[in-house]
Design a protein around this motif. Structure first.
Motif, PDB file in Angstrom:
ATOM      1  N   GLN A 111       0.828  -1.207   0.000  1.00 15.93           N
ATOM      2  CA  GLN A 111       0.000   0.000   0.000  1.00 15.93           C
ATOM      3  C   GLN A 111       0.864   1.258   0.000  1.00 15.93           C
ATOM      4  OE1 GLN A 111      -3.262  -0.284  -0.093  1.00 15.93           O
ATOM      5  NE2 GLN A 111      -3.943   1.839   0.151  1.00 15.93           N
ATOM      6  N   ARG A 112       1.963   1.207   0.774  1.00 18.25           N
ATOM      7  CA  ARG A 112       2.886   2.327   0.833  1.00 18.25           C
ATOM      8  C   ARG A 112       4.193   1.933   0.168  1.00 18.25           C
ATOM      9  NH1 ARG A 112       2.394   4.773   6.995  1.00 18.25           N
ATOM     10  NH2 ARG A 112       0.183   5.348   6.909  1.00 18.25           N
ATOM     11  N   PRO A 113       4.758   2.776  -0.701  1.00 15.51           N
ATOM     12  CA  PRO A 113       4.227   4.079  -1.135  1.00 15.51           C
ATOM     13  C   PRO A 113       3.439   4.005  -2.442  1.00 15.51           C
ATOM     14  CG  PRO A 113       6.460   3.847  -1.924  1.00 15.51           C
ATOM     15  CD  PRO A 113       6.115   2.544  -1.210  1.00 15.51           C
ATOM     16  N   ARG A 115       0.560   2.949  -3.656  1.00 15.18           N
ATOM     17  CA  ARG A 115      -0.825   3.376  -3.865  1.00 15.18           C
ATOM     18  C   ARG A 115      -1.226   4.554  -2.984  1.00 15.18           C
ATOM     19  NH1 ARG A 115      -3.960  -2.068  -3.181  1.00 15.18           N
ATOM     20  NH2 ARG A 115      -1.990  -2.738  -2.254  1.00 15.18           N
ATOM     21  N   ARG A 116      -0.287   5.028  -2.183  1.00 12.62           N
ATOM     22  CA  ARG A 116      -0.536   6.207  -1.350  1.00 12.62           C
ATOM     23  C   ARG A 116       0.042   7.474  -1.988  1.00 12.62           C
ATOM     24  NH1 ARG A 116      -1.780   5.399   4.101  1.00 12.62           N
ATOM     25  NH2 ARG A 116      -3.282   3.669   4.208  1.00 12.62           N
TER      26      ARG A 116
END
Length: 357
Positions: A111-113, A115-116
């Motif tokens: 999720q990081r980085p 899709r953030r």
């Protein structure tokens, strides 16, 4: 020129890319429709077809120099370059950029980085800025190195204390300069402008080829590593047309750059063989290469985004903006109309190919 080393180093470096894609996959591999034997036959067809299409595309403008209608100073050449610029622009925005977004926003990644933060857009922006810097610094460097070899016209006068030499003094010219000397200065200025333009085109063609090579090796490896015939089959024709159109665009830039015969051949060969060699490399590692592994997704996504930034910058700034602000085009309404239509046709045809590739 030294910049010819860039495509060679880039080409060698990309052979290491598959080695980073052998990491364990976080997502399940799709094995439906896999047929290794049928896929291998299609891959060999793809190698032959893409090689032939790319070679023909890049050769057409180069051999066209012997035809008066296809020389760089002709109106038709302006139209062909506009068509090729549309193709390259659509390649960056329609073909490469969505692939980069898909890879770098994959659920296989953390999720990081990924899709953030909009990593893809950041890489594209950074790539375009770096391309602009290379474009600027390389052009200024080669201009300085070329012009420093030739002694300026006024340098000899400075050594004589600013006085004109006797042979420069015209008996009927009270200013102490001959009319012939002024004519020679005009010719020298024209020659200097011509050299500056040639250096500029050489830098443009080499940076453009670098961006195309990045993309070609990535799509080659992806196709070569695929084991699904239904995925490969539509790509064969689509990528053949893709390489053909890109070859025309690159060939036109090479012609304008007026390289020596050896450099022209090297650039044409590198372009023609990069995608087929990528396919061959993909075949070689297909048993261990996993296109859904985290490393493969990151590597492919980052390099596709970088390639998109290079091609979009080159198409808009170095190809379209340069030609469409050319006084010759601005003063000819009919030629301007044909060039606008050529851009739309080139971009439209390449966008249509996105249906299959």
């Amino acid at each position: 020129m030294k910049l010819l080393l860039l495509p060679r180093l880039c080409f060698c470096f990309f052979f290491l890319l598959p080695l980073g894609a052998l990491a364990e996959c976080e997502c399940a591999r799709d094995v439906q429709g896999r047929d290794s034997a049928a896929a291998l036959r299609l891959k060999f067809v793809a190698i032959a077809s893409i090689l032939a299409a790319g070679a023909v595309g890049v050769i057409i403008p180069i051999l066209g120099r012997s035809v008066s209608a296809l020389r760089p100073e002709s109106n038709l050449f302006f139209v062909i370059k506009a068509f090729a610029a549309g193709v390259i622009l659509a390649t960056g925005l329609i073909h490469i950029l969505p692939e980069a977004f898909q890879s770098l926003t994959s659920p296989c990644l953390a999720q990081r980085p990924w899709r953030r933060f909009p990593v893809t857009g950041f890489v594209v922006m950074s790539s375009a800025i770096v391309t602009m810097m290379i474009d600027s610094f390389a052009t200024s460097y080669y201009k300085r190195s070329h012009f420093s070899k030739a002694r300026p016209v006024g340098e000899e006068d400075e050594e004589n204390g600013g006085a004109a030499s006797p042979e420069q003094v015209h008996p009927f010219d009270g200013h102490g300069h001959s009319h012939g000397h002024g004519h020679g200065s005009s010719e020298a200025a024209a020659e200097e402008a011509s050299l500056s333009e040639r250096i500029r085109h050489q830098v443009i063609s080499q940076v453009l080829e670098l961006g195309i090579l990045v993309h070609s090796i990535i799509i080659g490896i992806s196709l070569g590593a695929s084991g699904n015939p239904s995925t490969i089959r539509p790509l064969v024709g689509a990528l053949s047309f893709h390489q053909f159109f890109e070859g025309i665009g690159l060939g036109g830039c090479i012609v304008q750059a007026s390289f020596r015969a050896k450099s022209t051949v090297v650039m044409a060969v590198f372009f023609s063989f990069t995608a087929p060699m990528g396919i061959a490399l993909g075949i070689a590692v297909s048993s261990i290469y996993d296109e859904t592994s985290t490393t493969a997704l990151i590597v492919e996504g980052v390099f596709n985004a970088a390639s998109a930034g290079i091609l979009v910058y080159m198409a808009l700034v170095d190809l379209l903006a340069t030609d469409f602000t050319n006084p010759r085009l601005q003063s000819n309404g009919r030629l301007q109309l044909w060039c606008h239509l050529a851009v739309l046709v080139g971009a439209g045809l390449m966008s249509l190919l996105a249906k299959w590739a």
